[in-house]
Design a protein around this motif. Structure first.
Motif, PDB file in Angstrom:
ATOM      1  N   GLN A   1       0.457  10.935  -3.612  1.00  0.00           N
ATOM      2  CA  GLN A   1       1.300  10.513  -2.492  1.00  0.00           C
ATOM      3  C   GLN A   1       2.655  11.224  -2.540  1.00  0.00           C
TER       4      GLN A   1
ATOM      5  N   GLU B   1       2.224  13.711   0.432  1.00  0.00           N
ATOM      6  CA  GLU B   1       2.851  13.125   1.626  1.00  0.00           C
ATOM      7  C   GLU B   1       4.205  13.789   1.867  1.00  0.00           C
TER       8      GLU B   1
ATOM      9  N   LYS C   1      -3.626   6.053  12.240  1.00  0.00           N
ATOM     10  CA  LYS C   1      -3.274   4.637  12.429  1.00  0.00           C
ATOM     11  C   LYS C   1      -3.461   4.235  13.886  1.00  0.00           C
TER      12      LYS C   1
ATOM     13  N   GLN D   1       6.702  11.584   7.186  1.00  0.00           N
ATOM     14  CA  GLN D   1       5.243  11.544   6.981  1.00  0.00           C
ATOM     15  C   GLN D   1       4.532  11.331   8.310  1.00  0.00           C
TER      16      GLN D   1
ATOM     17  N   GLY E   1       9.489   5.292   1.271  1.00  0.00           N
ATOM     18  CA  GLY E   1       8.452   4.454   0.658  1.00  0.00           C
ATOM     19  C   GLY E   1       7.962   4.990  -0.677  1.00  0.00           C
TER      20      GLY E   1
ATOM     21  N   VAL F   1       0.544  10.771   8.953  1.00  0.00           N
ATOM     22  CA  VAL F   1      -0.280   9.572   8.757  1.00  0.00           C
ATOM     23  C   VAL F   1      -0.370   8.736  10.032  1.00  0.00           C
TER      24      VAL F   1
ATOM     25  N   THR G   1       2.841  -2.763   8.225  1.00  0.00           N
ATOM     26  CA  THR G   1       1.648  -2.007   7.828  1.00  0.00           C
ATOM     27  C   THR G   1       0.422  -2.911   7.883  1.00  0.00           C
TER      28      THR G   1
ATOM     29  N   SER H   1       6.422  -4.414   1.581  1.00  0.00           N
ATOM     30  CA  SER H   1       6.250  -3.486   2.705  1.00  0.00           C
ATOM     31  C   SER H   1       7.614  -3.144   3.272  1.00  0.00           C
ATOM     32  N   LYS H   2       7.947  -1.874   3.206  1.00  0.00           N
ATOM     33  CA  LYS H   2       9.240  -1.449   3.730  1.00  0.00           C
ATOM     34  C   LYS H   2       9.381  -1.852   5.196  1.00  0.00           C
ATOM     35  N   THR H   3       8.350  -1.584   5.975  1.00  0.00           N
ATOM     36  CA  THR H   3       8.426  -1.846   7.418  1.00  0.00           C
ATOM     37  C   THR H   3       7.993  -3.261   7.793  1.00  0.00           C
TER      38      THR H   3
ATOM     39  N   ILE I   1       0.862  -1.198   0.000  1.00  0.00           N
ATOM     40  CA  ILE I   1       0.000   0.000   0.000  1.00  0.00           C
ATOM     41  C   ILE I   1       0.891   1.239   0.000  1.00  0.00           C
ATOM     42  N   GLY I   2       0.326   2.374  -0.399  1.00  0.00           N
ATOM     43  CA  GLY I   2       1.123   3.609  -0.449  1.00  0.00           C
ATOM     44  C   GLY I   2       2.273   3.425  -1.418  1.00  0.00           C
ATOM     45  N   GLY I   3       3.455   3.763  -0.962  1.00  0.00           N
ATOM     46  CA  GLY I   3       4.629   3.664  -1.826  1.00  0.00           C
ATOM     47  C   GLY I   3       4.947   2.244  -2.255  1.00  0.00           C
ATOM     48  N   SER I   4       4.422   1.271  -1.553  1.00  0.00           N
ATOM     49  CA  SER I   4       4.674  -0.128  -1.926  1.00  0.00           C
ATOM     50  C   SER I   4       3.626  -0.643  -2.906  1.00  0.00           C
TER      51      SER I   4
HETATM   52  O1  F6P Z   1       1.043   5.366   5.744  1.00  0.00           O
HETATM   53  C1  F6P Z   1       2.096   5.954   5.085  1.00  0.00           C
HETATM   54  C2  F6P Z   1       3.173   4.998   4.689  1.00  0.00           C
HETATM   55  O2  F6P Z   1       4.125   4.926   5.694  1.00  0.00           O
HETATM   56  C3  F6P Z   1       3.782   5.447   3.375  1.00  0.00           C
HETATM   57  O3  F6P Z   1       4.721   6.429   3.517  1.00  0.00           O
HETATM   58  C4  F6P Z   1       4.283   4.159   2.838  1.00  0.00           C
HETATM   59  O4  F6P Z   1       4.552   4.250   1.470  1.00  0.00           O
HETATM   60  C5  F6P Z   1       3.135   3.251   3.173  1.00  0.00           C
HETATM   61  O5  F6P Z   1       2.689   3.687   4.439  1.00  0.00           O
HETATM   62  C6  F6P Z   1       3.436   1.787   3.187  1.00  0.00           C
HETATM   63  O6  F6P Z   1       4.449   1.470   4.101  1.00  0.00           O
HETATM   64  P1  F6P Z   1       5.190   0.080   4.073  1.00  0.00           P
HETATM   65  O7  F6P Z   1       5.905  -0.050   2.769  1.00  0.00           O
HETATM   66  O8  F6P Z   1       6.119   0.089   5.233  1.00  0.00           O
HETATM   67  O9  F6P Z   1       4.148  -1.017   4.211  1.00  0.00           O
END
Ligand code: F6P
Length: 538
Positions: A339, A343, A503, A496, A257, A499, A201, A196-198, A144-147
């Motif tokens: 975004q 963002e 959450k 960012q 992201g 956001v 999410t 997902s970078k993190t 989602i988002g950048g991913s």
């Molecule tokens: O909610 C914002 C955000 O952190 C974006 O900046 C990012 O692209 C998106 O969520 C998805 O994050 P992730 O790649 O860690 O799942």
């Protein structure tokens, strides 16, 4: 001081009309920038020589050049997260070095790119097979988002180059999204990419769990794990999730992201269009990086795109801008830019924590032409708000047999920017109505509805054809535009925090919505909505 001079200059222009600037036959050429085959024409705006000089001074005084050098040098310009900002390294062909904390990051970037290519080629050729045999015919990217937005936008943009497996994007936590995708495909021949970078999410992890259940039901628990790959900075978490390290493609925290399409997050796109075309996109991005670093002043496309944005949003005070690609395959570009731009530059305080003294980045919105013409262009032409329009158009499409349709597309794009600038005066409208047989008060009334005030600014970015290289140029151009605008506004374009709050509250509300907790402490509106949605208010 320069801000004040800019505002004073705009005020002094009064109701000056854009078309009068074309009394100078050199206007179009001198208020355009060309870079590696792109043409950016900002002559249909009220930016005149003095405005441009002031805008360039603004950029200079804000320290754009120095900050740009810091970014490319890997300095930690994302000051609220203490991170470097080096998505440009992902498209750097080498040799470097490109250093973060004294370490060249390019060998790692290129090693990961090589692993991605090997995996992508394996899937495309059938060498990488599902455990039950056959081929992976469908790839589902869950992110989602950048991913999601970057690869989804680019996959559509490069549809003419798509010769790999089918690619589906699932982003929304709404179960309808994943259900509709999974219902059309077979688990035995599907590879799921968790992007997902993190790797925390909630939307992505929830959809990933749903996909895992679907795979376990379809192919069994043991085989299911061979149907996954992961794209993430959190390689410890991908391991916990049971994804084979050979199918995990990692990236560093210096890739934001919304700037991550160029690396592992672009894996699905690479599988779809092939490594060669993916590399062409990287080359386009890198060409724009070089242009951005080397071109001076008004010859710098990214700088002038940014300064046009600053002129319209912060100097003229127009609160939105429309992105209008006359290219159906750029249909997701406005969402992607929402975004990237909002963002990044939707911030209320400067780097030092003090409130901004000028408006932050504008609302970005849009749709492809010509569809938008039959929807919201009415407001753009005759509404009371001015919406600066950013048109995009290619000289050629990918459909030589439909060249007549492309000519119509181009003609419409040019017609819109001309109409926005020139408008139609009351006298002309009266003549039209007289010719249509009206007279007297009715002629006057009808004529007034047909007046277009004109003098509405637009820019046009023209390119030859939407190839992977051109797409790379365009994306990198907008990234740098955001950067320049952010430096001028004095904000951090790379965090960012805005956001986060939603959450946190969503997490607290989930048990309340589920009926496991009460609404004590919630405001009356939230409590009423919870009751309604739980079916408890009659
Ligand atoms: O909610 C914002 C955000 O952190 C974006 O900046 C990012 O692209 C998106 O969520 C998805 O994050 P992730 O790649 O860690 O799942």
């Amino acid at each position: 001081m320069v801000w004040a001079d800019l505002k004073a200059h705009r005020a002094a222009q009064g109701d000056m009309r854009i078309e009068t600037l074309f009394d100078d036959p050199r206007r179009a050429g001198e208020f355009s920038v060309r870079a590696d085959g792109l043409l950016f024409d900002y002559s249909k705006t009220l930016i005149d020589a003095e405005a441009r000089a002031l805008l360039l001074t603004l950029a200079e005084e804000a320290g754009v050049a120095a900050r740009r050098a810091m970014m490319f040098a890997g300095e930690k310009i994302n000051e609220t997260e203490n991170r470097a900002v080096l998505h440009t390294a992902l498209r750097h062909p080498g040799p470097g070095p490109v250093e973060v904390d004294g370490v060249d990051v390019l060998p790692g970037v290129h090693a990961t790119l090589a692993r991605m290519e090997d995996f992508a080629e394996g899937l495309r050729s059938g060498r990488v097979r599902p455990p039950g045999g056959g081929r992976f015919t469908d790839i589902v990217n869950i992110g989602i988002g950048g991913s999601d937005l970057g690869p989804a936008m680019a996959t559509l943009a490069l549809a003419p180059y798509h010769d790999g497996p089918r690619l589906h994007y699932v982003s929304n936590v709404d179960g309808a999204h994943i259900r509709d995708v999974l219902d059309g495909i077979e688990p035995a021949t599907t590879l799921v990419i968790i992007a997902s970078k993190t790797f925390t999410t909630i939307e992505t992890m929830t959809n990933a769990a749903t996909a895992r259940d679907w795979l376990v039901r379809g192919v069994g628990a043991e085989a299911a794990s061979r149907h996954f790959a992961a794209l993430s900075s959190a390689t410890d978490k991908t391991g916990d999730w049971g994804i084979d390290p050979s199918r995990v493609f990692g990236f560093e925290d210096w890739v934001g992201g919304r700037y991550s399409l160029w690396g592992p997050i672009g894996l699905g796109l690479m599988i779809a269009v092939g490594p060669k075309h993916f590399r062409e996109m990287l080359a386009g991005g890198h060409a724009m990086d070089l242009h951005f670093q080397q071109a001076e002043g008004a010859d710098n496309l990214a700088v002038m795109l940014a300064l046009t944005g600053i002129w319209h949003a912060q100097v003229c005070g127009y609160p939105t801008r429309a992105v209008l690609p006359y290219e159906q395959r750029l249909a997701r570009l406005p969402a992607y830019l929402q975004q990237l731009e909002m963002e990044s530059n939707g911030k209320r305080v400067g780097m030092d924590g003090a409130p901004l003294e000028v408006p932050s980045g504008p609302v970005v919105w849009g749709e492809p032409g010509t569809n938008g013409q039959h929807a919201f262009y009415q407001l753009i032409h005759q509404g009371t708000q001015v919406v600066p329009c950013e048109f995009m158009v290619g000289a050629e499409g990918h459909e030589p047999d439909l060249a007549h349709q492309h000519r119509l597309l181009v003609a419409n794009c040019l017609a819109q920017s001309e109409a926005l600038m020139k408008g139609r005066g009351l006298d002309e409208a009266r003549e039209m109505m007289a010719e249509a047989g009206y007279s007297g008060d009715e002629l006057e009334r009808q004529a007034r509805h047909r007046v277009f005030p004109g003098n509405r600014p637009s820019t046009t970015l023209a390119y030859r054809r939407l190839t992977p290289f051109v797409l790379g140029q365009i994306i990198a151009l907008y990234e740098h535009r955001v950067f320049v605008e952010g430096v001028i506004l004095g904000i951090n374009s790379f965090d960012q925090w805005g956001v986060e709050l939603g959450k946190v509250l969503a997490q607290a509300l989930e048990p309340i919505v589920a009926g496991e907790a009460g609404t004590e402490g919630k405001d009356g509106s939230t409590a009423q909505l919870v009751a309604y949605l739980r079916g408890e208010d009659g």
